[in-house]
Scaffold this motif. Structure first.
Motif, short mmCIF file in Angstrom:
data_model
loop_
_atom_site.label_atom_id
_atom_site.label_comp_id
_atom_site.label_asym_id
_atom_site.label_seq_id
_atom_site.Cartn_x
_atom_site.Cartn_y
_atom_site.Cartn_z
N GLY A 264 51.20 32.53 28.10
CA GLY A 264 50.50 31.75 29.12
C GLY A 264 49.36 32.54 29.74
N ALA A 265 49.59 33.83 29.99
CA ALA A 265 48.53 34.68 30.54
C ALA A 265 47.36 34.80 29.56
CB ALA A 265 49.09 36.05 30.89
N LEU B 82 55.11 28.49 40.22
CA LEU B 82 54.46 27.78 39.12
C LEU B 82 54.78 26.29 39.11
CD1 LEU B 82 54.79 30.33 36.18
CD2 LEU B 82 52.83 29.92 37.65
N ASP B 83 55.85 25.91 39.78
CA ASP B 83 56.26 24.51 39.93
C ASP B 83 56.16 23.70 38.64
OD1 ASP B 83 56.79 25.08 42.60
OD2 ASP B 83 54.75 24.58 43.21
N ASP B 84 55.14 22.84 38.52
CA ASP B 84 55.02 21.92 37.38
C ASP B 84 54.73 22.61 36.05
OD1 ASP B 84 55.47 19.85 39.10
OD2 ASP B 84 53.34 19.39 39.39
N VAL B 85 54.27 23.86 36.09
CA VAL B 85 53.92 24.54 34.84
C VAL B 85 54.87 25.71 34.55
CG1 VAL B 85 51.49 23.89 34.87
CG2 VAL B 85 52.21 25.98 36.03
N CYS B 86 56.07 25.63 35.08
CA CYS B 86 57.06 26.68 34.88
C CYS B 86 57.75 26.49 33.53
CB CYS B 86 58.07 26.70 36.02
SG CYS B 86 59.11 28.17 36.02
N ALA B 87 57.03 26.79 32.45
CA ALA B 87 57.54 26.63 31.09
C ALA B 87 56.70 27.51 30.17
CB ALA B 87 57.44 25.17 30.67
N TYR B 88 57.06 27.51 28.90
CA TYR B 88 56.34 28.29 27.89
C TYR B 88 54.83 28.04 27.99
CZ TYR B 88 54.94 29.79 23.18
OH TYR B 88 54.32 30.40 22.12
N LYS B 89 54.07 29.09 28.06
CA LYS B 89 52.61 29.08 28.20
C LYS B 89 52.12 28.52 29.53
CE LYS B 89 51.09 29.09 23.40
NZ LYS B 89 50.18 28.46 22.44
N GLY B 90 53.01 28.34 30.49
CA GLY B 90 52.60 27.83 31.80
C GLY B 90 51.77 28.86 32.54
N ARG B 91 50.77 28.39 33.29
CA ARG B 91 49.90 29.32 33.98
C ARG B 91 49.17 28.65 35.13
NH1 ARG B 91 48.39 27.28 29.27
NH2 ARG B 91 46.32 26.42 29.08
N SER C 23 43.88 40.05 37.94
CA SER C 23 45.29 40.43 38.06
C SER C 23 46.16 39.52 37.22
CB SER C 23 45.75 40.36 39.52
OG SER C 23 45.02 41.27 40.30
N ILE C 24 47.02 40.12 36.41
CA ILE C 24 47.96 39.37 35.58
C ILE C 24 49.35 39.54 36.18
CG2 ILE C 24 48.92 39.07 33.27
CD1 ILE C 24 45.93 38.67 33.21
N ILE C 25 49.97 38.44 36.55
CA ILE C 25 51.31 38.47 37.14
C ILE C 25 52.20 37.54 36.33
CG2 ILE C 25 52.68 38.04 39.21
CD1 ILE C 25 49.96 38.33 40.79
N GLU D 9 38.63 37.98 43.57
CA GLU D 9 39.51 38.44 42.50
C GLU D 9 40.06 37.22 41.76
OE1 GLU D 9 43.92 40.58 42.23
OE2 GLU D 9 42.76 40.72 44.07
N ILE D 10 40.24 37.36 40.45
CA ILE D 10 40.86 36.30 39.66
C ILE D 10 42.32 36.67 39.50
CG2 ILE D 10 40.92 35.13 37.44
CD1 ILE D 10 37.92 35.82 37.16
N ILE D 11 43.19 35.75 39.89
CA ILE D 11 44.64 35.99 39.81
C ILE D 11 45.22 35.00 38.80
CG2 ILE D 11 46.82 36.04 41.06
CD1 ILE D 11 45.02 36.45 43.63
N ILE D 12 45.83 35.56 37.76
CA ILE D 12 46.48 34.75 36.74
C ILE D 12 47.99 34.92 36.91
CG2 ILE D 12 46.86 34.41 34.27
CD1 ILE D 12 44.00 35.47 33.84
#
Length: 135
Positions: A117-118, A90-99, A82-84, A107-110
């Protein structure tokens, strides 16, 4: 073939030879699976926010499964990826390319800040699988 410093230069297109050698089933069937790992031997199904950038990474990932693990088709019990695209959680990774990549209920959840980032998360999955020699 020339020399670079003290090491031999890579032969032209040598990487293609490596791509033609698949990881044989006995290699990954004999290794110990970690508790947080899932197996992709029945293929994968991508769902969610699929942009052209993510679609390109998805195609690369499916090619990787085909070339390295001889996984050609997606069966009924395929693992869902799943791509969301979101900024929530996202906290610390809430930026460009963050994931953030999570595994829940097989299930794998991205969850990614943006499509780049996805896509990078999908490439990270390839890297992890290559290191573990397992689908």
């Amino acid at each position: 073939m020339g020399r670079i410093g003290h090491t031999m230069a890579e032969q032209r297109f040598a990487f293609r030879k490596e791509l033609t050698i698949s990881n044989h089933p006995f290699v990954y069937s004999q290794r110990d699976r970690k508790e947080n790992e899932i197996t992709l031997t029945n293929g994968v199904v991508f769902v969610g926010d699929i942009s052209p950038v993510i679609d390109h990474a998805k195609s690369d990932f499916l090619d990787y499964l085909s070339v390295c693990f001889d996984i050609e088709e997606t069966k009924d019990n395929a693992v869902k990826i799943s791509i969301i695209l979101t900024q929530d959680g996202l906290d610390d990774v809430c930026a460009y390319k963050g994931r953030v990549v999570e595994i829940a209920d097989g299930e794998i959840i991205i969850r990614a800040y943006d499509d780049r980032g996805a896509a990078q998360a999908i490439y990270d999955l390839e890297d992890r699988m290559t290191e573990r020699k397992a689908p």
